[in-house]
Write a protein that holds these residues in place. Structure first.
Motif, mmCIF file in Angstrom:
data_model
loop_
_atom_site.group_PDB
_atom_site.id
_atom_site.type_symbol
_atom_site.label_atom_id
_atom_site.label_comp_id
_atom_site.label_asym_id
_atom_site.label_seq_id
_atom_site.Cartn_x
_atom_site.Cartn_y
_atom_site.Cartn_z
ATOM 1 N N GLY A 67 -7.310 -4.638 57.282
ATOM 2 C CA GLY A 67 -7.814 -3.406 57.099
ATOM 3 C C GLY A 67 -6.657 -2.216 57.455
ATOM 4 N N PHE A 68 -7.175 -1.113 56.941
ATOM 5 C CA PHE A 68 -6.181 0.060 57.374
ATOM 6 C C PHE A 68 -6.929 1.218 58.365
ATOM 7 N N PRO A 69 -6.040 1.771 59.097
ATOM 8 C CA PRO A 69 -6.549 2.748 60.120
ATOM 9 C C PRO A 69 -7.187 4.122 59.577
ATOM 10 N N VAL A 70 -7.028 4.248 58.410
ATOM 11 C CA VAL A 70 -7.415 5.509 57.563
ATOM 12 C C VAL A 70 -7.936 5.157 56.469
ATOM 13 N N GLU A 71 -9.312 5.415 56.057
ATOM 14 C CA GLU A 71 -9.840 5.080 54.955
ATOM 15 C C GLU A 71 -10.833 6.127 54.205
ATOM 16 N N LYS A 72 -11.304 6.328 53.119
ATOM 17 C CA LYS A 72 -12.194 7.104 52.635
ATOM 18 C C LYS A 72 -13.623 6.345 52.800
ATOM 19 N N THR A 73 -14.603 7.222 53.021
ATOM 20 C CA THR A 73 -15.849 6.722 53.243
ATOM 21 C C THR A 73 -16.917 7.396 52.516
ATOM 22 N N ASP A 74 -17.907 6.798 52.040
ATOM 23 C CA ASP A 74 -19.088 7.823 51.163
ATOM 24 C C ASP A 74 -20.197 8.040 52.265
ATOM 25 N N ASP A 75 -19.817 7.690 53.454
ATOM 26 C CA ASP A 75 -20.975 8.155 54.613
ATOM 27 C C ASP A 75 -20.553 9.601 55.113
ATOM 28 N N ALA A 76 -20.792 10.700 54.114
ATOM 29 C CA ALA A 76 -20.450 11.776 54.239
ATOM 30 C C ALA A 76 -21.646 12.885 54.636
ATOM 31 N N LYS A 77 -21.125 14.085 55.277
ATOM 32 C CA LYS A 77 -22.067 15.081 55.629
ATOM 33 C C LYS A 77 -22.223 15.832 54.759
ATOM 34 N N ASP A 78 -21.320 16.199 53.763
ATOM 35 C CA ASP A 78 -21.316 17.205 52.486
ATOM 36 C C ASP A 78 -20.410 16.467 51.619
ATOM 37 N N GLY A 79 -20.840 16.561 50.309
ATOM 38 C CA GLY A 79 -20.154 16.147 49.284
ATOM 39 C C GLY A 79 -20.453 14.598 49.172
ATOM 40 N N GLU A 80 -19.143 13.882 48.521
ATOM 41 C CA GLU A 80 -19.533 12.654 48.139
ATOM 42 C C GLU A 80 -18.899 11.792 49.116
ATOM 43 N N TYR A 81 -17.692 12.328 49.544
ATOM 44 C CA TYR A 81 -16.781 11.400 50.643
ATOM 45 C C TYR A 81 -16.590 12.017 51.948
ATOM 46 N N ALA A 82 -16.119 11.243 53.012
ATOM 47 C CA ALA A 82 -15.563 12.099 54.263
ATOM 48 C C ALA A 82 -14.269 10.882 54.612
ATOM 49 N N ILE A 83 -13.696 11.263 55.865
ATOM 50 C CA ILE A 83 -12.471 10.244 56.367
ATOM 51 C C ILE A 83 -13.131 9.567 57.386
ATOM 52 N N LYS A 84 -12.514 8.365 57.311
ATOM 53 C CA LYS A 84 -12.763 7.174 58.626
ATOM 54 C C LYS A 84 -11.411 6.734 59.235
ATOM 55 N N LEU A 85 -11.372 7.031 60.571
ATOM 56 C CA LEU A 85 -10.376 6.677 61.290
ATOM 57 C C LEU A 85 -10.791 5.455 62.141
ATOM 58 N N VAL A 86 -9.954 4.404 62.197
ATOM 59 C CA VAL A 86 -10.476 2.918 62.653
ATOM 60 C C VAL A 86 -9.360 2.647 63.469
ATOM 61 N N THR A 87 -9.514 2.335 65.037
ATOM 62 C CA THR A 87 -8.415 1.886 65.628
ATOM 63 C C THR A 87 -8.289 0.258 65.379
ATOM 64 N N LEU A 88 -7.078 -0.096 65.135
ATOM 65 C CA LEU A 88 -6.803 -1.471 64.830
ATOM 66 C C LEU A 88 -5.909 -2.212 66.319
ATOM 67 N N ASP A 89 -6.492 -3.378 66.512
ATOM 68 C CA ASP A 89 -6.119 -4.265 67.545
ATOM 69 C C ASP A 89 -4.946 -5.090 67.046
ATOM 70 N N THR A 90 -3.629 -4.471 66.916
ATOM 71 C CA THR A 90 -2.463 -5.302 66.268
ATOM 72 C C THR A 90 -1.690 -6.149 67.448
ATOM 73 N N HIS A 91 -2.102 -6.202 68.508
ATOM 74 C CA HIS A 91 -1.244 -6.699 69.737
ATOM 75 C C HIS A 91 -0.562 -8.363 69.270
ATOM 76 N N GLU A 92 -1.614 -9.033 68.289
ATOM 77 C CA GLU A 92 -1.037 -10.273 67.897
ATOM 78 C C GLU A 92 0.050 -10.377 66.911
ATOM 79 N N ILE A 93 0.299 -9.402 66.393
ATOM 80 C CA ILE A 93 1.510 -9.128 65.382
ATOM 81 C C ILE A 93 2.657 -9.404 66.223
ATOM 82 N N SER A 94 3.555 -10.269 65.987
ATOM 83 C CA SER A 94 4.746 -10.718 66.761
ATOM 84 C C SER A 94 6.001 -9.727 66.448
ATOM 85 N N SER A 95 6.094 -8.660 65.534
ATOM 86 C CA SER A 95 7.160 -8.011 65.432
ATOM 87 C C SER A 95 7.232 -6.905 66.155
#
Length: 507
Positions: A307-335
């Motif tokens: 997934g992505f660290p920033v997504e649209k969510t319908d878990d909103a306080k007002d209106g239809e959408y809010a913004i969801k920020l998620v921390t990703l554990d990406t340490h196993e990616i070798s690059s």
């Protein structure tokens, strides 16, 4: 959404390598006669980009053809200041071989393109073909590119007419007016910087600003998109881009917007960017808001499927959408281009992935947008769930798991936008927390877990010895992160911050 997809693919192709040859193989049977009709000159016409047969709207474009040396059978085809979907891509130069038969001059060739992503990752070879004809001053041309990685075929069609050389090059907007009770100061045109700014009543809502109707004049014999007299959406700090094309194809763009951002973000409007594994959504207005998803959108290239660290969510306080920020554990990616931890972040400013290619991720975030008010409070609603496994990924080769619980961060920073030598100042991840240009800050003191939506109203506090000066230029950075130490690659995978109705109150 279609336009965003077209733009994404075309930018990937053009910014990767804008120089290709139609004549790598001089023994392909198309060397032609040195005395073929000279087709050099400028051609103005319509350019259409299609992906798998689905075409975007046509755009006005000028293509130049110039002789390469003395032979008319060798030319260079150029697209200068190529603009697509309202955005500048760059220049394309194509050396070609010309041959003539029955009064028709044709040029053709093929080339394998090699390019990389903004992370520096090679994406393989793209077979590219170029074919075109010129007859009686009319040109018809096609560029075909096979993008195997994305499973797409991109076709670029251009049809146009040869210009006389006496066409006007003026491309200006004048007399820009908006007739509305919400306008407190009529638009001011800055030709040098290509901006059009106006002021509105502070009480104006987003709904009030969604259908303002600008009327204006342009240079004689020029064209413009969008045209005068058409309603435009200036809500949520949106910038409307006007593209003026002179008679000779010269292009000038103007960014029209409200002067002094009204800092209200409802997160109701998003745009879809990319395709395939890189397809994601970004919050609008993109001219003001940036996020870590702009850098993390191509993690799929490195095998990431989490997934992505920033997504649209319908878990909103007002209106239809809010913004969801998620921390990703990406340490196993070798690059080495990918950090051990990728925090979900949202901020006012811009994101530039270039520095990441040299390992300098903190310089990718360029915080702040111009702000001409004295900020009073930063307010909104949030909920937060820390991830289960707290980690320190500062040294990606030696990730550790110390005692601790992740916390979120929400803050605002007002800083001086010009230094002592009148140079522009932009703070990055390196100095946003300690720069001498900082003037005032607002910060969430409690970044712990909040299961339900929690209201915050954070006052801006001026730093010692600093005060607001209406004669100075400032930038305002709003920064939200799902891991408060994410800039140090410390946090917990899965930490989730949801924000809604974010607003700065100023005077």
């Amino acid at each position: 959404m279609k336009k965003n997809l077209f733009y994404y693919l075309f930018v990937v192709l053009c910014t990767a390598t804008l120089f290709t040859s139609c004549s790598d193989d001089d023994d392909n049977g198309k060397n032609g006669d040195d005395q073929v009709t000279d087709i050099s000159g400028k051609y103005k016409g319509s350019l259409v980009v299609s992906i798998d047969g689905s075409a975007a709207d046509p755009v006005s474009q000028v293509i130049s053809i110039a002789k390469s040396g003395e032979q008319t059978s060798q030319v260079v085809l150029s697209l200068k200041n190529f603009s697509f979907a309202g955005r500048l891509v760059g220049d394309i130069e194509v050396p070609c071989t010309v041959e003539e038969k029955d009064g028709v001059q044709s040029f053709s060739g093929q080339k394998d393109l090699k390019f990389t992503t903004e992370f520096g990752q090679a994406l393989g070879t793209l077979p590219t073909s170029v074919n075109g004809t010129v007859k009686n001053g009319k040109i018809s041309m096609k560029i075909g590119v096979t993008v195997a990685l994305l499973g797409q075929t991109v076709d670029v069609d251009f049809d146009g007419d040869k210009m006389s050389g006496n066409e006007s090059s003026e491309a200006k907007i004048s007399d820009f007016v908006i007739d509305s009770d919400f306008i407190t100061e009529q638009p001011v045109i800055d030709d040098e910087n290509g901006t059009i700014t106006f002021k509105v009543n502070e009480a104006a809502t987003d709904d009030d600003l969604k259908a303002l109707i600008p009327t204006f004049n342009i240079s004689d014999k020029a064209t413009v998109s969008p045209v005068s007299g058409v309603a435009q959406d200036f809500s949520s700090n949106k910038v409307v881009i006007y593209t003026v094309t002179a008679e000779d194809g010269t292009i000038k763009t103007y960014n029209a917007s409200i002067s002094g951002y009204i800092m209200k973000f409802s997160f109701e409007e998003w745009k879809t960017v990319g395709t395939g594994p890189a397809k994601h959504e970004e919050p609008l207005p993109s001219e003001v808001l940036a996020s870590s998803v702009q850098g993390a959108s191509l993690l799929g290239i490195f095998g990431w499927s989490g997934g992505f660290p920033v997504e649209k969510t319908d878990d909103a306080k007002d209106g239809e959408y809010a913004i969801k920020l998620v921390t990703l554990d990406t340490h196993e990616i070798s690059s080495s281009f990918v950090p051990a931890l990728t925090a979900g972040s949202l901020f006012t400013g811009t994101f530039n992935a270039g520095p990441a290619m040299s390992g300098d991720q903190l310089s990718c975030t360029r915080f702040g947008v111009e702000y001409n008010k004295k900020p009073l409070t930063l307010k909104g609603w949030y909920k937060y769930t820390p991830g289960d496994k707290y980690m320190n990924g500062t040294d990606k080769k030696n990730v550790t798991y110390p005692e601790g619980t992740d916390e979120c961060a929400i803050q605002g920073v007002l800083y001086e936008a010009v230094d002592e030598e009148e140079n522009s100042v932009t703070l990055t991840g390196h100095d946003i927390n300690d720069s001498k240009y900082r003037v005032a800050t607002a910060a969430l003191s409690d970044g712990s877990a909040k299961a339900d939506y929690t209201y915050f109203e954070l006052p801006f506090t001026f730093l010692e010895g600093k005060e607001y000066d209406a004669n100075k230029k400032y930038k305002l950075a709003i920064i939200c992160s799902s891991s408060k130490d994410g800039d140090k690659f410390i946090g917990a995978g899965g930490s989730t911050l949801i924000i809604d109705a974010l607003e700065v109150v100023g005077e």
